[in-house]
Design an enzyme around this catalytic site. Structure first.
Site, PDB file in Angstrom:
ATOM      1  N   THR A  71      20.070  21.820-137.646  1.00 37.61           N
ATOM      2  CA  THR A  71      19.280  22.763-138.448  1.00 37.61           C
ATOM      3  C   THR A  71      18.201  23.390-137.575  1.00 37.61           C
ATOM      4  O   THR A  71      18.027  24.612-137.547  1.00 37.61           O
ATOM      5  CB  THR A  71      18.636  22.042-139.653  1.00 37.61           C
ATOM      6  N   CYS A 339      26.792  22.043-151.604  1.00 38.65           N
ATOM      7  CA  CYS A 339      26.673  21.678-150.195  1.00 38.65           C
ATOM      8  C   CYS A 339      25.548  20.670-150.038  1.00 38.65           C
ATOM      9  O   CYS A 339      25.307  20.149-148.988  1.00 38.65           O
ATOM     10  CB  CYS A 339      26.474  22.900-149.311  1.00 38.65           C
TER      11      CYS A 339
HETATM   12  C1  LIG Z   1      28.037  23.235-139.642  1.00 34.66           C
HETATM   13  C2  LIG Z   1      26.729  22.520-139.769  1.00 34.66           C
HETATM   14  N1  LIG Z   1      25.620  23.069-139.254  1.00 34.66           N
HETATM   15  C3  LIG Z   1      24.426  22.469-139.338  1.00 34.66           C
HETATM   16  C4  LIG Z   1      24.279  21.256-139.970  1.00 34.66           C
HETATM   17  C5  LIG Z   1      22.912  20.625-140.044  1.00 34.66           C
HETATM   18  O1  LIG Z   1      22.820  19.593-139.086  1.00 34.66           O
HETATM   19  P1  LIG Z   1      21.560  18.587-139.064  1.00 34.66           P
HETATM   20  O2  LIG Z   1      21.809  17.626-140.166  1.00 34.66           O
HETATM   21  O3  LIG Z   1      21.639  17.929-137.715  1.00 34.66           O
HETATM   22  O4  LIG Z   1      20.339  19.380-139.210  1.00 34.66           O
HETATM   23  C6  LIG Z   1      25.401  20.643-140.528  1.00 34.66           C
HETATM   24  C7  LIG Z   1      25.269  19.362-141.276  1.00 34.66           C
HETATM   25  O5  LIG Z   1      25.533  19.255-142.433  1.00 34.66           O
HETATM   26  C8  LIG Z   1      26.665  21.297-140.432  1.00 34.66           C
HETATM   27  O6  LIG Z   1      27.760  20.751-140.939  1.00 34.66           O
END
Ligand SMILES: Cc1ncc(COP(=O)(O)O)c(C=O)c1O
Length: 396
Positions: A71, A339
């Site tokens: 994120t 989601c």
């Molecule tokens: C495609 C994608 N991008 C970003 C994220 C976010 O990742 P993080 O939990 O490390 O912030 C996720 C997690 O759900 C994801 O599947």
């Protein structure tokens, strides 16, 4: 015992990753910014980790910026690049099926006067459902486009996007390309030079590493990508991301990337076997279940898989996915209703495929992982079949 088939959401830490991390919580607890020996020990660990991760994705160590997860990496890429390149233009291009960690920062830019084009994907029913045609990117690019952001693999339907083709198109127009590779690292060969991306996000907890740590690859050559930092402070990570580094997490991320890339071929084979067993089992046992997303064996023109080896998404028409999940409390999967567990909106990814809200709500997402067994898969098939039967009978 719960059978865990929700590995797109998160994964258990591999014991080898945990072992590598543990000393950095206790005896090797130094701050990598400190000058003394403990600091130097932590700094060395971070730089070894940086080198391992860079090697794993075909980058240079200096091109890796540590973050708190995908994120933050996505935010740093999208906010950081657009802020720097606004003079060039304020048009951004992405895809309807991206993760909220991409769509939301884009939406914020839209509120501040940027123009955001979100591209459509192939519809449900196509053997490549969810796939982005690179011609769409070519048609969307303009002289004032400052960034394109396309994910490598989708977290709900597992579709793998043609990043190398998109990169060639973007490069020819002088537009930077960011890729959210969160679901792809450890499941697909991921090499930034071959993909041709300029920025790439990933995170440890999707590949049997710890939560709360990730990285952003930022290209340093041909072209040099400059970012406006989004977290200001002590100037760590060459000023690109301030804050004391999460040393145990970074060591864990490196171990997880190392394990995943060393054993990629064997792991892909194992995951796809288990996923196919699950798909065949459920499609045989449950009348009217429908595959959502690309065909399991769909391939690109170059013969590369178009679907993640561990992903399965199925629709059970007329059956509410949340009700199904409640009817099988010992199986951990996700529904197409949300989601996040705090929302019951139908998934924007499934809507983008052309499914109705009710159809989206009748989908379940399955993600198999490193530690699943064939026996668990067979038990999961039986649980799903019994739950669908139960929920259908209750609705009669
Ligand atoms: C495609 C994608 N991008 C970003 C994220 C976010 O990742 P993080 O939990 O490390 O912030 C996720 C997690 O759900 C994801 O599947």
């Amino acid at each position: 015992m719960t059978i865990y088939l929700d590995h797109h959401s998160t994964t258990p830490v591999d014991p080898r990753v945990l072992d590598a991390m543990l000393p950095y919580f206790t005896e090797k607890f130094g701050n990598p910014g400190s000058v003394h020996a403990l600091g130097e020990e932590a700094r060395d660990a971070v730089e070894r980790a940086r080198a391992t991760i860079a090697r794993g994705i075909g980058a240079e160590p200096g091109e890796i910026v540590f973050t708190s997860g995908a994120t933050e990496s996505n935010n740093l890429a999208i906010r950081g690049v657009a802020e720097r390149r606004r003079r060039r233009g304020d048009h951004l291009v992405s895809v309807r099926t991206e993760h909220p960690a991409v769509l939301d920062p884009l939406q914020r830019w839209a509120e501040q006067g940027f123009e955001v084009t979100l591209l459509d994907v192939e519809r449900h029913g196509s053997p490549r459902a969810g796939w982005l045609d690179p011609d769409q990117v070519a048609a969307a690019l303009r002289d004032d486009t400052c960034l394109v952001s396309v994910m490598l693999a989708n977290n709900e339907i597992g579709v793998v996007q043609p990043l190398a083709q998109i990169a060639a198109i973007s490069k020819a127009r002088g537009v930077l390309l960011h890729c959210d590779a969160t679901q792809g690292v450890g499941k697909l060969p991921v090499n930034v030079a071959e993909l041709g991306v300029d920025l790439m996000s990933f995170t440890a907890h999707k590949l049997h590493g710890p939560k709360g740590v990730g990285a952003l690859y930022v290209r340093r050559r041909d072209p040099v990508v400059r970012l406006a930092p989004q977290i200001a402070g002590g100037g760590q990570e060459q000023g690109r991301r301030s804050g004391t580094l999460n040393v145990p997490g970074i060591v864990g991320l490196a171990e997880a990337v190392g394990l995943a890339t060393e054993n990629l071929a064997a792991e892909v084979e194992q995951l796809s076997k288990l996923r196919n067993r699950l798909a065949e089992g459920i499609l045989k046992a449950v009348p009217n279940a429908v595959l959502v997303g690309p065909k399991l064996d769909a391939k690109s023109e170059d013969g590369d898989p178009l679907r993640l080896p561990n992903n399965l998404n199925l629709m059970f028409p007329g059956v509410d996915g949340e009700a199904l999940m409640l009817a099988m409390p010992e199986l951990a999967v996700s529904s197409g209703a949300a989601c996040s567990s705090t929302s019951d909106e139908p998934s924007h990814v499934l809507l983008a495929l052309g499914l109705s809200a009710d159809e989206a709500r009748s989908c379940l997402r399955f993600g198999v992982g490193r530690f699943n067994t064939a026996d668990e898969i067979d038990r999961a098939v039986a649980m799903v079949a019994a739950a669908v039967d139960k929920v259908r009978k209750l609705a009669e």
